[in-house]
Design a protein around this motif. Sequence first.
Motif, PDB file in Angstrom:
ATOM      1  N   ALA A 115     -23.697   9.663 -48.679  1.00  0.00           N
ATOM      2  CA  ALA A 115     -23.059  10.474 -47.947  1.00  0.00           C
ATOM      3  C   ALA A 115     -22.287  11.281 -48.849  1.00  0.00           C
ATOM      4  CB  ALA A 115     -22.123   9.519 -47.350  1.00  0.00           C
ATOM      5  N   LEU A 116     -22.159  12.553 -48.279  1.00  0.00           N
ATOM      6  CA  LEU A 116     -21.391  13.550 -48.988  1.00  0.00           C
ATOM      7  C   LEU A 116     -19.758  13.211 -48.779  1.00  0.00           C
ATOM      8  CD1 LEU A 116     -22.857  16.864 -46.923  1.00  0.00           C
ATOM      9  CD2 LEU A 116     -23.028  16.089 -49.343  1.00  0.00           C
ATOM     10  N   VAL A 117     -19.121  13.508 -50.128  1.00  0.00           N
ATOM     11  CA  VAL A 117     -17.807  12.850 -50.223  1.00  0.00           C
ATOM     12  C   VAL A 117     -17.250  14.413 -50.802  1.00  0.00           C
ATOM     13  CG1 VAL A 117     -16.137  11.637 -51.269  1.00  0.00           C
ATOM     14  CG2 VAL A 117     -18.322  10.920 -50.735  1.00  0.00           C
ATOM     15  N   VAL A 118     -16.348  14.751 -50.185  1.00  0.00           N
ATOM     16  CA  VAL A 118     -15.328  16.174 -50.338  1.00  0.00           C
ATOM     17  C   VAL A 118     -13.805  15.876 -50.451  1.00  0.00           C
ATOM     18  CG1 VAL A 118     -14.898  18.485 -49.740  1.00  0.00           C
ATOM     19  CG2 VAL A 118     -17.381  17.530 -49.206  1.00  0.00           C
ATOM     20  N   ASN A 119     -13.143  16.493 -51.593  1.00  0.00           N
ATOM     21  CA  ASN A 119     -11.692  15.918 -51.641  1.00  0.00           C
ATOM     22  C   ASN A 119     -11.164  17.328 -51.181  1.00  0.00           C
ATOM     23  OD1 ASN A 119     -12.691  17.437 -54.014  1.00  0.00           O
ATOM     24  ND2 ASN A 119     -11.142  16.317 -55.006  1.00  0.00           N
ATOM     25  N   PHE A 120      -9.746  17.128 -50.538  1.00  0.00           N
ATOM     26  CA  PHE A 120      -9.026  18.282 -50.322  1.00  0.00           C
ATOM     27  C   PHE A 120      -7.634  18.099 -50.562  1.00  0.00           C
ATOM     28  CE2 PHE A 120     -12.208  17.818 -46.926  1.00  0.00           C
ATOM     29  CZ  PHE A 120     -12.617  19.074 -46.461  1.00  0.00           C
ATOM     30  N   ILE A 134     -29.268  21.975 -51.467  1.00  0.00           N
ATOM     31  CA  ILE A 134     -28.959  21.459 -50.072  1.00  0.00           C
ATOM     32  C   ILE A 134     -27.653  20.977 -50.439  1.00  0.00           C
ATOM     33  CG2 ILE A 134     -29.246  20.214 -48.195  1.00  0.00           C
ATOM     34  CD1 ILE A 134     -32.358  20.526 -48.353  1.00  0.00           C
ATOM     35  N   ARG A 135     -27.433  20.020 -51.091  1.00  0.00           N
ATOM     36  CA  ARG A 135     -26.163  19.196 -51.137  1.00  0.00           C
ATOM     37  C   ARG A 135     -25.176  20.194 -51.912  1.00  0.00           C
ATOM     38  NH1 ARG A 135     -26.479  13.949 -50.563  1.00  0.00           N
ATOM     39  NH2 ARG A 135     -24.553  13.353 -51.654  1.00  0.00           N
ATOM     40  N   ASN A 136     -25.386  20.991 -52.733  1.00  0.00           N
ATOM     41  CA  ASN A 136     -24.585  21.941 -53.315  1.00  0.00           C
ATOM     42  C   ASN A 136     -24.065  22.931 -52.254  1.00  0.00           C
ATOM     43  OD1 ASN A 136     -23.163  23.552 -55.441  1.00  0.00           O
ATOM     44  ND2 ASN A 136     -24.617  25.120 -54.840  1.00  0.00           N
ATOM     45  N   GLY A 137     -24.753  23.273 -51.062  1.00  0.00           N
ATOM     46  CA  GLY A 137     -24.663  24.291 -50.223  1.00  0.00           C
ATOM     47  C   GLY A 137     -23.551  23.548 -49.202  1.00  0.00           C
ATOM     48  N   LEU A 138     -24.030  22.388 -48.915  1.00  0.00           N
ATOM     49  CA  LEU A 138     -23.116  21.596 -47.862  1.00  0.00           C
ATOM     50  C   LEU A 138     -21.680  21.189 -48.627  1.00  0.00           C
ATOM     51  CD1 LEU A 138     -25.761  19.342 -46.268  1.00  0.00           C
ATOM     52  CD2 LEU A 138     -24.610  21.378 -45.215  1.00  0.00           C
ATOM     53  N   ASN A 139     -21.772  20.970 -49.888  1.00  0.00           N
ATOM     54  CA  ASN A 139     -20.602  20.593 -50.304  1.00  0.00           C
ATOM     55  C   ASN A 139     -19.607  21.858 -50.638  1.00  0.00           C
ATOM     56  OD1 ASN A 139     -20.361  17.671 -51.257  1.00  0.00           O
ATOM     57  ND2 ASN A 139     -22.032  18.068 -52.670  1.00  0.00           N
ATOM     58  N   LEU A 171     -17.914  22.759 -37.803  1.00  0.00           N
ATOM     59  CA  LEU A 171     -18.484  22.325 -39.188  1.00  0.00           C
ATOM     60  C   LEU A 171     -19.895  22.019 -38.923  1.00  0.00           C
ATOM     61  CD1 LEU A 171     -18.078  22.011 -41.994  1.00  0.00           C
ATOM     62  CD2 LEU A 171     -17.177  19.714 -41.496  1.00  0.00           C
ATOM     63  N   ARG A 172     -20.146  21.109 -37.967  1.00  0.00           N
ATOM     64  CA  ARG A 172     -21.620  20.718 -37.891  1.00  0.00           C
ATOM     65  C   ARG A 172     -22.682  21.873 -37.487  1.00  0.00           C
ATOM     66  NH1 ARG A 172     -25.199  19.679 -34.151  1.00  0.00           N
ATOM     67  NH2 ARG A 172     -24.199  20.549 -32.304  1.00  0.00           N
ATOM     68  N   GLN A 173     -22.053  22.824 -36.738  1.00  0.00           N
ATOM     69  CA  GLN A 173     -22.933  24.185 -36.598  1.00  0.00           C
ATOM     70  C   GLN A 173     -23.053  24.886 -37.775  1.00  0.00           C
ATOM     71  OE1 GLN A 173     -24.517  25.066 -34.123  1.00  0.00           O
ATOM     72  NE2 GLN A 173     -24.113  23.145 -32.763  1.00  0.00           N
ATOM     73  N   GLN A 174     -22.046  24.990 -38.692  1.00  0.00           N
ATOM     74  CA  GLN A 174     -21.971  25.656 -40.119  1.00  0.00           C
ATOM     75  C   GLN A 174     -22.886  25.119 -40.806  1.00  0.00           C
ATOM     76  OE1 GLN A 174     -17.911  25.808 -40.943  1.00  0.00           O
ATOM     77  NE2 GLN A 174     -17.539  27.757 -39.832  1.00  0.00           N
ATOM     78  N   CYS A 175     -22.997  23.833 -40.923  1.00  0.00           N
ATOM     79  CA  CYS A 175     -23.951  22.734 -41.762  1.00  0.00           C
ATOM     80  C   CYS A 175     -25.377  23.124 -41.317  1.00  0.00           C
ATOM     81  CB  CYS A 175     -23.625  21.698 -41.695  1.00  0.00           C
ATOM     82  SG  CYS A 175     -22.180  20.903 -42.503  1.00  0.00           S
ATOM     83  N   LEU A 176     -25.755  23.282 -39.908  1.00  0.00           N
ATOM     84  CA  LEU A 176     -26.981  23.765 -39.458  1.00  0.00           C
ATOM     85  C   LEU A 176     -27.343  25.107 -40.172  1.00  0.00           C
ATOM     86  CD1 LEU A 176     -29.381  23.116 -37.803  1.00  0.00           C
ATOM     87  CD2 LEU A 176     -28.228  24.202 -35.842  1.00  0.00           C
ATOM     88  N   GLN A 177     -26.554  26.269 -39.852  1.00  0.00           N
ATOM     89  CA  GLN A 177     -26.888  27.288 -40.326  1.00  0.00           C
ATOM     90  C   GLN A 177     -27.063  27.450 -41.781  1.00  0.00           C
ATOM     91  OE1 GLN A 177     -23.314  29.762 -38.913  1.00  0.00           O
ATOM     92  NE2 GLN A 177     -24.133  29.666 -36.798  1.00  0.00           N
ATOM     93  N   GLU A 178     -26.310  26.687 -42.681  1.00  0.00           N
ATOM     94  CA  GLU A 178     -26.506  26.821 -44.026  1.00  0.00           C
ATOM     95  C   GLU A 178     -27.657  26.247 -44.575  1.00  0.00           C
ATOM     96  OE1 GLU A 178     -25.396  27.015 -48.158  1.00  0.00           O
ATOM     97  OE2 GLU A 178     -24.518  27.998 -46.378  1.00  0.00           O
TER      98      GLU A 178
END
Length: 178
Positions: free
Chosen positions: A83-88, A121-126, A146-153
Amino acid sequence: MAEDDATENEDDEGAEKPPSGSKKKLILLIVMALVIAGISVGGTLAAIKIFSPPSANVEAEGEDAEPIPARPSPAIYYPLKPALVVNFDVKGRQRYLQAELTLMIRENDVISAIELHMPKIRNGLNMLIGGQLYEEIQTAEGKELLRQQCLQELQKIMQEEIGKPGVEQVLYTNFVMQ
């Protein structure tokens, strides 16, 4: 008087008694059930006929007739693991997003391309997810955007690498924010 009683008994024996109220209700209910079942079957058959695709055996009329489009290939679901884990950083506090994504594709050769280019792919999504505002992706509209932006990426990366978008949908299979 004896004759009158005998005559009444003969009349009673020859005549049928009318069905009682409960028998009438039972017959009426059975008839109503049959009518409703008939309407249901008829409606279903009519709906199937109306909504069914046109027959493939229809001959084209003239040269202007368009060919019937081919059915798409069956969907292939490819989970992105792990899974992708991102911190904010939100007002001085660390917040996290864990997203499990599954890709819907239709061609087997795209799977090998995804596996080959997984680091990109993982870099672009992260980078994409990490650049979002935490407050915005807490809403349903923000998650969908965000889902649509991930699809476009993903489609952009696949277009660069294999010359076609390859990915039809990005689906969340798990989305946790803390």
